[in-house]
Design a protein around this motif. Structure first.
Motif, mmCIF file in Angstrom:
data_model
loop_
_atom_site.group_PDB
_atom_site.id
_atom_site.type_symbol
_atom_site.label_atom_id
_atom_site.label_comp_id
_atom_site.label_asym_id
_atom_site.label_seq_id
_atom_site.Cartn_x
_atom_site.Cartn_y
_atom_site.Cartn_z
ATOM 1 N N LYS A 118 0.820 -1.214 0.000
ATOM 2 C CA LYS A 118 0.000 0.000 0.000
ATOM 3 C C LYS A 118 0.857 1.268 0.000
ATOM 4 O O LYS A 118 0.329 2.379 0.083
ATOM 5 C CB LYS A 118 -0.951 0.005 1.202
ATOM 6 N N GLY A 119 2.158 1.110 -0.054
ATOM 7 C CA GLY A 119 3.035 2.268 -0.123
ATOM 8 C C GLY A 119 3.206 3.028 1.170
ATOM 9 O O GLY A 119 3.660 4.181 1.174
ATOM 10 N N GLU A 120 2.857 2.390 2.298
ATOM 11 C CA GLU A 120 2.979 3.069 3.590
ATOM 12 C C GLU A 120 4.431 3.398 3.931
ATOM 13 O O GLU A 120 4.699 4.272 4.758
ATOM 14 C CB GLU A 120 2.364 2.201 4.694
ATOM 15 N N VAL A 121 5.365 2.706 3.298
ATOM 16 C CA VAL A 121 6.790 2.971 3.528
ATOM 17 C C VAL A 121 7.132 4.430 3.237
ATOM 18 O O VAL A 121 8.043 5.002 3.854
ATOM 19 C CB VAL A 121 7.656 2.020 2.656
ATOM 20 N N LEU A 122 6.386 5.051 2.333
ATOM 21 C CA LEU A 122 6.631 6.468 2.016
ATOM 22 C C LEU A 122 6.279 7.360 3.204
ATOM 23 O O LEU A 122 7.001 8.305 3.520
ATOM 24 C CB LEU A 122 5.816 6.881 0.788
ATOM 25 N N ARG A 123 5.165 7.071 3.859
ATOM 26 C CA ARG A 123 4.741 7.878 5.010
ATOM 27 C C ARG A 123 5.675 7.685 6.203
ATOM 28 O O ARG A 123 5.957 8.618 6.951
ATOM 29 C CB ARG A 123 3.308 7.514 5.409
ATOM 30 N N LYS A 124 6.151 6.455 6.379
ATOM 31 C CA LYS A 124 7.052 6.174 7.506
ATOM 32 C C LYS A 124 8.375 6.922 7.347
ATOM 33 O O LYS A 124 8.959 7.396 8.316
ATOM 34 C CB LYS A 124 7.305 4.672 7.602
ATOM 35 N N GLY A 125 8.837 7.013 6.108
ATOM 36 C CA GLY A 125 10.042 7.794 5.830
ATOM 37 C C GLY A 125 11.341 7.210 6.363
ATOM 38 O O GLY A 125 12.342 7.927 6.506
ATOM 39 N N ASP A 126 11.350 5.896 6.665
ATOM 40 C CA ASP A 126 12.561 5.274 7.221
ATOM 41 C C ASP A 126 13.538 4.875 6.121
ATOM 42 O O ASP A 126 13.918 3.706 6.004
ATOM 43 C CB ASP A 126 12.179 4.034 8.053
ATOM 44 N N PHE A 127 13.915 5.815 5.310
ATOM 45 C CA PHE A 127 14.877 5.555 4.236
ATOM 46 C C PHE A 127 15.696 6.823 4.010
ATOM 47 O O PHE A 127 15.247 7.933 4.305
ATOM 48 C CB PHE A 127 14.161 5.139 2.943
#
Length: 258
Positions: A118-127
């Motif tokens: 769902k692309g939640e990795v973008l909101r988490k921003g852990d990159f």
């Protein structure tokens, strides 16, 4: 001696005829479509005898090369507006422009399980780094920026962006681990409906402008039978099956009134 001369003449005529039938088409193609085109080139050669000389790059950069006199005959773009611009500027033939595929955007990481569906990795921003193609010259980069804008993340993610010259370089940034994830073309990471590795979120189509990808005959090749044959081949079932296998959407077929 007379028979020998006739044999040489016959051989020369045969070579000349073969040369007339088998030609080389100079093709400028958007980077996202380079792999499918290589597969199509093999089928096209088998069917017609014609070979393709393929030059891949960002759509905007290829346009600039055409504008500056690059000897291309066919332009296979990652959008529809650039071929239309060529037509408007009298550098391409209006009646030859058509949509051969619809591009699909994907957020991809070469690491298994890194990107959720769902692309939640973008909101988490852990990159630390997110790769994207230059939005000024690459339609897939423009689409990636539209997604971040839609999610309200432009300000927070922009400092983390690593910009590729084209979609191929963008993919390389991610595949080598120089960026943990990136917006790339679905065609780069999927074959026959299966992810080739890593993890991905196929971005919903409503989050960016439809990416109709068009092809067009350049005016410098308006008399080239081989270039015209390539465009017709792209519309055919054999080429369309290859295009679909790489994850592209296909244009709807129109039925002519009887």
């Amino acid at each position: 001696m007379k028979l020998f001369k006739h044999t040489l003449l016959a051989a020369a005529i045969a070579c000349s005829t073969a040369s007339a039938w088998a030609d080389e088409v100079q093709v400028a193609v958007a980077s996202n479509f380079s792999k499918p085109l290589e597969a199509i080139a093999e089928k096209f050669k088998a069917a017609s005898g014609h070979e393709l000389k393929i030059s891949a790059g960002a759509t905007g950069k290829l346009y600039a090369q055409i504008e500056n006199g690059a000897p291309f005959e066919v332009f296979i773009s990652a959008d529809s507006k650039t071929p239309k611009k060529l037509v408007e500027n009298k550098m391409a033939e209006a009646d030859t422009q058509f949509t051969y595929a619809f591009g699909k955007l994907v957020l991809w990481s070469s690491t298994e399980g890194y990107v959720d569906d769902k692309g939640e990795v973008l909101r988490k921003g852990d990159f630390k780094h997110l790769a994207i193609a230059n939005p000024k010259t690459a339609p897939y980069g423009e689409a990636g920026m539209a997604v971040m804008e839609k999610l309200g993340l432009t300000a927070t993610i922009t400092p983390k962006l690593v910009t590729g010259e084209n979609i191929t370089q963008t993919y390389d940034f991610v595949s080598t681990g120089n960026a943990e994830l990136g917006f790339v073309a679905l065609s780069q990471v999927q074959k026959d409906g299966k992810l080739k590795g890593g993890s991905a979120w196929i971005v919903p189509a409503e989050m960016y402008q439809p990416m109709a990808q068009d092809a067009v005959l350049l005016s410098s090749a308006k008399d080239s039978a081989a270039a015209k044959a390539l465009l017709e081949f792209l519309k055919g079932e054999e080429a369309q099956a290859i295009i679909s296998s790489y994850g592209y959407g296909l244009p709807e077929k129109t039925t002519e009134a009887k």
